[in-house]
Design a protein around this motif. Structure first.
Motif, mmCIF file in Angstrom:
data_model
loop_
_atom_site.group_PDB
_atom_site.id
_atom_site.type_symbol
_atom_site.label_atom_id
_atom_site.label_comp_id
_atom_site.label_asym_id
_atom_site.label_seq_id
_atom_site.Cartn_x
_atom_site.Cartn_y
_atom_site.Cartn_z
ATOM 1 N N ARG B 238 43.229 37.871 36.554
ATOM 2 C CA ARG B 238 41.781 37.621 36.456
ATOM 3 C C ARG B 238 41.519 36.177 36.820
ATOM 4 O O ARG B 238 42.236 35.279 36.390
ATOM 5 C CB ARG B 238 41.265 37.896 35.040
ATOM 6 C CG ARG B 238 41.390 39.341 34.649
ATOM 7 C CD ARG B 238 40.860 39.630 33.256
ATOM 8 N NE ARG B 238 41.094 41.036 32.944
ATOM 9 C CZ ARG B 238 42.213 41.507 32.416
ATOM 10 N NH1 ARG B 238 43.198 40.693 32.103
ATOM 11 N NH2 ARG B 238 42.345 42.790 32.175
ATOM 12 N N HIS B 244 34.010 42.464 40.439
ATOM 13 C CA HIS B 244 34.790 43.680 40.701
ATOM 14 C C HIS B 244 34.248 44.354 41.945
ATOM 15 O O HIS B 244 33.028 44.485 42.106
ATOM 16 C CB HIS B 244 34.710 44.626 39.508
ATOM 17 C CG HIS B 244 35.465 44.099 38.322
ATOM 18 N ND1 HIS B 244 36.805 44.339 38.133
ATOM 19 C CD2 HIS B 244 35.071 43.288 37.302
ATOM 20 C CE1 HIS B 244 37.202 43.722 37.027
ATOM 21 N NE2 HIS B 244 36.171 43.076 36.508
ATOM 22 N N ARG B 246 34.538 47.634 44.882
ATOM 23 C CA ARG B 246 35.034 48.963 45.271
ATOM 24 C C ARG B 246 34.612 49.187 46.720
ATOM 25 O O ARG B 246 33.539 48.751 47.141
ATOM 26 C CB ARG B 246 34.428 50.080 44.409
ATOM 27 C CG ARG B 246 34.921 50.111 42.967
ATOM 28 C CD ARG B 246 36.405 50.440 42.884
ATOM 29 N NE ARG B 246 36.885 50.550 41.502
ATOM 30 C CZ ARG B 246 37.273 49.522 40.741
ATOM 31 N NH1 ARG B 246 37.211 48.286 41.204
ATOM 32 N NH2 ARG B 246 37.732 49.740 39.523
ATOM 33 N N ARG B 286 30.674 43.699 36.327
ATOM 34 C CA ARG B 286 31.493 44.548 35.447
ATOM 35 C C ARG B 286 32.125 45.676 36.257
ATOM 36 O O ARG B 286 31.499 46.257 37.131
ATOM 37 C CB ARG B 286 30.654 45.119 34.297
ATOM 38 C CG ARG B 286 30.242 44.050 33.268
ATOM 39 C CD ARG B 286 29.671 44.684 32.007
ATOM 40 N NE ARG B 286 30.613 45.525 31.297
ATOM 41 C CZ ARG B 286 31.443 45.098 30.329
ATOM 42 N NH1 ARG B 286 31.420 43.839 29.943
ATOM 43 N NH2 ARG B 286 32.279 45.944 29.733
ATOM 44 N N GLU B 287 33.381 45.986 35.893
ATOM 45 C CA GLU B 287 34.128 46.956 36.682
ATOM 46 C C GLU B 287 33.469 48.333 36.681
ATOM 47 O O GLU B 287 33.353 48.985 37.720
ATOM 48 C CB GLU B 287 35.571 47.053 36.140
ATOM 49 C CG GLU B 287 36.471 47.904 37.017
ATOM 50 C CD GLU B 287 37.951 47.794 36.655
ATOM 51 O OE1 GLU B 287 38.277 47.252 35.575
ATOM 52 O OE2 GLU B 287 38.775 48.245 37.474
ATOM 53 N N GLU B 288 33.030 48.767 35.494
ATOM 54 C CA GLU B 288 32.441 50.109 35.427
ATOM 55 C C GLU B 288 31.161 50.185 36.269
ATOM 56 O O GLU B 288 30.823 51.245 36.799
ATOM 57 C CB GLU B 288 32.173 50.536 33.974
ATOM 58 C CG GLU B 288 31.198 49.683 33.173
ATOM 59 C CD GLU B 288 31.866 48.476 32.481
ATOM 60 O OE1 GLU B 288 32.971 48.082 32.902
ATOM 61 O OE2 GLU B 288 31.260 47.932 31.539
ATOM 62 N N ILE B 291 32.217 50.652 39.890
ATOM 63 C CA ILE B 291 32.623 52.055 40.107
ATOM 64 C C ILE B 291 31.389 52.938 40.273
ATOM 65 O O ILE B 291 31.301 53.758 41.186
ATOM 66 C CB ILE B 291 33.480 52.554 38.915
ATOM 67 C CG1 ILE B 291 34.797 51.762 38.859
ATOM 68 C CG2 ILE B 291 33.752 54.043 39.012
ATOM 69 C CD1 ILE B 291 35.616 51.997 37.601
ATOM 70 N N ARG B 435 37.960 41.213 42.819
ATOM 71 C CA ARG B 435 39.110 42.079 42.521
ATOM 72 C C ARG B 435 38.777 43.487 42.970
ATOM 73 O O ARG B 435 37.745 44.037 42.602
ATOM 74 C CB ARG B 435 39.370 42.088 41.010
ATOM 75 C CG ARG B 435 40.436 43.090 40.562
ATOM 76 C CD ARG B 435 40.539 43.071 39.031
ATOM 77 N NE ARG B 435 41.604 43.926 38.532
ATOM 78 C CZ ARG B 435 41.457 45.214 38.230
ATOM 79 N NH1 ARG B 435 40.298 45.824 38.398
ATOM 80 N NH2 ARG B 435 42.490 45.900 37.756
ATOM 81 N N GLN B 437 40.141 47.306 42.937
ATOM 82 C CA GLN B 437 41.073 48.300 42.400
ATOM 83 C C GLN B 437 40.714 49.609 43.073
ATOM 84 O O GLN B 437 39.579 50.066 42.961
ATOM 85 C CB GLN B 437 40.870 48.390 40.882
ATOM 86 C CG GLN B 437 41.400 49.655 40.230
ATOM 87 C CD GLN B 437 42.868 49.564 39.881
ATOM 88 O OE1 GLN B 437 43.258 48.854 38.981
ATOM 89 N NE2 GLN B 437 43.692 50.293 40.629
ATOM 90 N N TRP B 438 41.664 50.175 43.781
ATOM 91 C CA TRP B 438 41.391 51.476 44.389
ATOM 92 C C TRP B 438 41.273 52.534 43.308
ATOM 93 O O TRP B 438 41.946 52.466 42.269
ATOM 94 C CB TRP B 438 42.513 51.871 45.341
ATOM 95 C CG TRP B 438 42.421 51.216 46.694
ATOM 96 C CD1 TRP B 438 41.667 50.136 47.024
ATOM 97 C CD2 TRP B 438 43.118 51.614 47.874
ATOM 98 N NE1 TRP B 438 41.861 49.837 48.356
ATOM 99 C CE2 TRP B 438 42.740 50.714 48.892
ATOM 100 C CE3 TRP B 438 44.023 52.624 48.178
ATOM 101 C CZ2 TRP B 438 43.239 50.813 50.194
ATOM 102 C CZ3 TRP B 438 44.519 52.724 49.463
ATOM 103 C CH2 TRP B 438 44.122 51.830 50.469
#
Ligand code: FES
Ligand code: FES
Lengths: 157, 751
Positions: B238, B244, B246, B286-288, B291, B435, B437-438
């Motif tokens: 981090r 984040h 995608r 935020r990652e969520e 997504i 960042r 993340q697949w």
């Protein structure tokens, strides 16, 4: 909608602010920086994200954070540390039961949940109990041996 | 006799004679441009293959830091490299720390492939450690006017042979100073740089028989933290201010982006669309949220249908445009050999596209700013990924750094590099660290795959069972296309140069055949391809071992007998005999078979040599085949293997067990599905791998070869598996399953 929750993780109360439907996994990793549980599929198919909820295994990638408020959440880090590993973790180290290790946190959680239910599982019961957890490195034999070692040592959970 | 006195005063405070290194003070740093090797926070280390200091540093407390461009892909490389250094340097294993794959700190040692880490990657480190040891001995010898052979080393100490109490530690001798010793490169061709450079040893490396640290089952250094959940994977990196990201993938390979409705993500906090030509991504704090944004973002793409029809794959492979037609082994006259044979046979074997199928999807973090970019990636080739990303971003190489952090076990180079490029493109666009993340479907559908292969063999045996001719030909796309110049993001933004290296050739034929030929026909790739554990090996050996089993059956020979007869190599013979003993092999000629029951049982054998050092393995597999469903269950596996000198017995066993499980999984279950647009097997239900409840009983036996240089480890367990399982199904059913995987669909088709 963003709310503030109090989660009990590894014996400590933690306050977090997030959307209630956020999967617990992202809260653990990003908000609490507990990196034991891993993202593997987000589909409840692989087990990399497993944590204990009141002692039973759940898949944190599909568990909304709002649904675990008031429960006891335990991650691998909550079991033990490098210097003071839980006897179950020590059994994994003794058997050198990891390669890349990405799946291993989930494996240890699953093993903990199995042993909590049944402290003396047979080899077949161990294999059946672990079969929802995937490992690409083929560490399966060692994982089974590590759990058997823990069983032999009478490890308590 | 008067032993020379090793007074600390005499040795360490002498008038500069012993100060062969430079002090690490700021002044020295300014003077040399070199920063203290042990200080990781320093931005720049001068890296020169021919400088010992680039490879190794010893601190005042005696701890040793080793710098290697090689990385650990979860196979225990870090531990074995430390063992090598401890061995040649004569220090305790615990005092060695290994820094891997950081392009600012470590020499370029090419790509970490084909289990060559310990074969090729270790060589410069062994040389550096041996030279360092020699330099330390010389320091003491020069000061005391002694011949170097009056001195010996152990546990990080130089001492007099005759008066062992006279000793001085490495830390005292060189601690925090430069050796300033020049090493010599053996060669520096492009090929050597990408495969891993080799050094010319000046001092003698230890003889195998003198190894003390090598050969011990030293527990792996990475395992405790992995088990405690605190190991630093790339997924855990981090960076302050990080977003984040995608990627939103096209609905078909080759589709072009027409339009994007940014409105569709407006309600998601902080979410932003990143679009560059056909590259479409989203970022959010935020990652969520990232997504969610990637899921709901609406975009329009052009239509594209570039893939062959799934059920015509193998036919299409033989009709596809040929990129390169290469002759492998080629000995004797095939037609004359065929004419000499009594039993002649021809068969075609098919091996599907397979996934690397990492449990943890690809992930990377990029921080791209004007004039400087740092990428954290699980890349298998840090320098290759770095140079591609620099070109893609339009930045000079010196401004781009790649820091390797371990990813999920991959067994072939793959999406890790793509994720790094994704993150770099997005970070460059937003001016903040990103960042990526697949998701699971990104990984299954977009990783570079292990290419499909169709293989035809024609051959014959004489009346004694000796192979008289063996004519092999394979059609496959190259297993290296995804290696360089082929990042997904680079293709999407435009300008990716592509890569034309051919790999995935047939393994050498281990049998002694007077007339043999292999043709490796590389065809155009429909899907990006990259090597997966034993590329070309697992496929060709599946075909070889199936074919010899079929020949044996046709000619009335036992599978063990025919193999023993056709190989004169004692290591091959030894693994065969060992596995025969382990499995209590009985000639299959005498077995009474009942093929009327609902469950048929059978036993198969396969033999393989693979890779550097020609590791050997022989495998016996027992199966049960359910006639009605076509379901194959492997009940028992026996394996004897020989990887030359064993570096770390338990580590080797870990690799071989893992390779075995992976090989069984690939033989029984694994196949990538696709339609005309793209890959359609996008999760673990579509692409099952072996699970715990399918684990067969296994008996493994290692044949140690203390006098033969070590060979590949990981492949030894994998490479013969598919052949052995297919042969067991043949033994059970009387029909050879020539198409993998051995799933109910393919088994029912032959019954
Ligand atoms: S990540 Fe949760 S089960 Fe795979
Ligand atoms: S140890 Fe690598 S996935 Fe299990």
């Amino acid at each position: 909608m963003t709310e503030t929750f109090t989660l009990r993780v590894n014996g400590r109360d933690q306050s977090i602010t997030a959307d209630g439907d956020t999967p617990l996994l992202y809260i653990l990793r990003n908000d609490l920086e507990l990196n034991g549980a891993k993202f593997g599929c987000g589909l409840a198919q692989c087990g990399a994200c497993a944590v204990l909820l009141n002692g039973a295994e759940i898949r944190s990638c599909v568990t909304p954070v709002a649904s675990v408020v008031g429960s006891e959440i335990t991650t691998t880090e909550g079991l033990g540390t490098v210097d003071k590993p839980h006897p179950l973790q020590a059994a994994f180290v003794a058997e050198q039961a990891a390669q890349c290790g990405y799946c291993i946190s989930g494996m240890i959680i699953a093993a903990a949940a199995i042993l909590k239910q049944n402290p003396k599982p047979s080899e077949e019961e161990i294999k059946a109990g672990m079969s929802g957890h995937l490992c690409r490195c083929g560490t399966h034999y060692r994982i089974v041996r590590a759990i058997e070692r823990a069983v032999k040592q009478g490890v308590q959970l | 006799m008067n032993a020379p006195q090793f007074t600390r005063r005499g040795l360490l405070e002498g008038a500069g004679v012993l100060v062969v290194g430079l002090s690490f003070g700021p002044a020295a740093r300014a003077a040399t441009g070199q920063s203290p090797a042990a200080d990781l926070s320093t931005p720049v280390r001068i890296i020169d293959f021919e400088s010992l200091d680039s490879w190794l540093a010893i601190a005042r407390d005696g701890s040793v830091t080793v710098y290697t461009g090689r990385v650990d892909l979860g196979t225990g490389t870090e531990t074995v490299l430390a063992q090598f250094v401890a061995e040649e340097l004569d220090v305790r294993f615990e005092s060695v720390r290994v820094i891997m794959g950081d392009t600012r700190l470590t020499p370029n040692q090419g790509k970490t492939t084909a289990s060559l880490n310990v074969v090729r990657g270790s060589q410069p480190l062994r040389v550096a450690a041996a030279e360092a040891r020699a330099a330390l001995v010389e320091m003491v010898a020069a000061k005391l006017s002694l011949p170097t052979d009056a001195l010996e080393t152990s546990d990080g100490v130089v001492r007099s042979k005759t008066a062992p109490d006279n000793a001085v530690s490495y830390g005292e001798l060189i601690g925090d100073k430069f050796f300033s010793v020049k090493l010599e490169l053996a060669s520096k061709t492009e090929e050597d740089i990408s495969r891993g450079i080799l050094m010319k040893p000046k001092s003698k490396l230890k003889e195998f028989k003198d190894y003390k640290v090598i050969g011990k089952s030293i527990p792996r250094v990475d395992i405790p933290a992995k088990i405690a959940g605190t190991y630093e994977y790339v997924h855990n990196v981090r960076v302050p201010g990080m977003l984040h990201g995608r990627v939103v993938r096209p609905p078909a390979i080759g589709a072009n982006l027409v339009s994007v409705s940014e409105d569709t993500i407006r309600k998601i906090p902080g979410a932003r669309v990143i679009r560059r030509n056909n590259f479409l991504g989203v970022v959010a704090p935020r990652e969520e949220d990232a997504i969610k944004a990637a899921l709901v973002l609406q975009a329009e793409w052009t239509k594209s249908e570039t893939l062959p029809q799934f059920d015509k794959l193998y036919e299409d492979l033989t009709k596809a445009r040929v990129v390169s037609d290469q002759l492998g082994y080629n000995v004797g006259d095939i037609n004359a050999g065929l004419a000499k044979g009594k039993t002649r046979h021809k068969a075609t074997y098919d091996f599907p596209y397979q996934d690397h199928a990492m449990i943890g999807p690809s992930c990377a973090i990029a921080d791209v700013r004007p004039g400087q970019a740092t990428i954290w990636s699980g890349s298998q080739w840090p320098q290759g990924d770095r140079s591609d990303i620099a070109k893609m971003l339009g930045m000079p190489l010196e401004q781009v750094h790649l820091v390797w952090r371990e990813a999920s076990g991959c067994y072939g180079r793959l999406g890790c590099d793509d994720a790094a490029a994704d993150a770099a493109v997005m970070s460059q666009a937003v001016g903040r660290p990103v960042r990526v993340q697949w998701m699971r479907d990104d990984e299954h559908a977009w990783e570079p795959l292990s290419p499909a292969m169709t293989m035809t063999i024609e051959g014959a045996i004489d009346d004694k069972g000796r192979i008289t001719a063996f004519d092999y030909q394979q059609y496959s796309p190259s297993h290296s296309m995804g290696e360089k110049g082929n990042h997904l993001a680079w293709h999407l933004i435009g300008g990716a140069p592509g890569w034309g290296r051919m790999s995935g050739a047939a393994a050498n034929l281990l049998y002694d055949v007077p007339a043999k030929r292999a043709r490796n026909i590389y065809v155009e790739p429909w899907l990006r391809g990259i090597y997966l554990r034993s590329p070309g090996g697992i496929q060709s050996i599946f075909a070889y071992e199936s074919f010899i089993e079929e020949l044996a059956a046709l000619g009335g020979f036992d599978p063990l007998e025919i193999r023993l007869m056709n190989t004169g190599d004692s290591r091959d013979q030894d693994v065969l005999r060992a596995v025969a003993r382990l499995s209590a092999w009985e000639s299959r000629k005498n077995i009474k078979r009942d093929r009327t029951g609902s469950v048929l049982t059978g036993r198969g054998l396969a033999l393989a040599r693979y890779g550097a050092g020609e590791s050997r393995s022989a495998l016996v597999v027992d199966v049960e085949v359910e006639r009605a469903s076509g379901h194959v269950r492997v009940t028992d596996v026996f394996m004897a293997f020989d990887c030359g000198l064993v570096l770390n017995p338990d580590g080797l066993m870990n690799q071989v067990e893992g390779g075995l499980v992976q090989g069984l999984s690939r033989a029984l279950h694994e196949q990538v599905h696709f339609d005309r647009k793209k890959v359609t097997s996008v999760n673990w239900l579509d692409y099952p791998i072996l699970t715990f409840d399918e684990l067969p009983k296994a008996k493994l036996e290692l044949i140690p070869r203390p006098d033969i240089a070590w060979g590949s480890a990981g492949e030894a367990g994998t490479v013969a598996t598919a052949g052995a399982v297919a042969n067991a199904v043949f033994d059970a059913t009387g029909k050879h399953p020539r198409r993998l995987p051995l799933n109910p669909e393919h088994i029912k088709a032959i019954l």
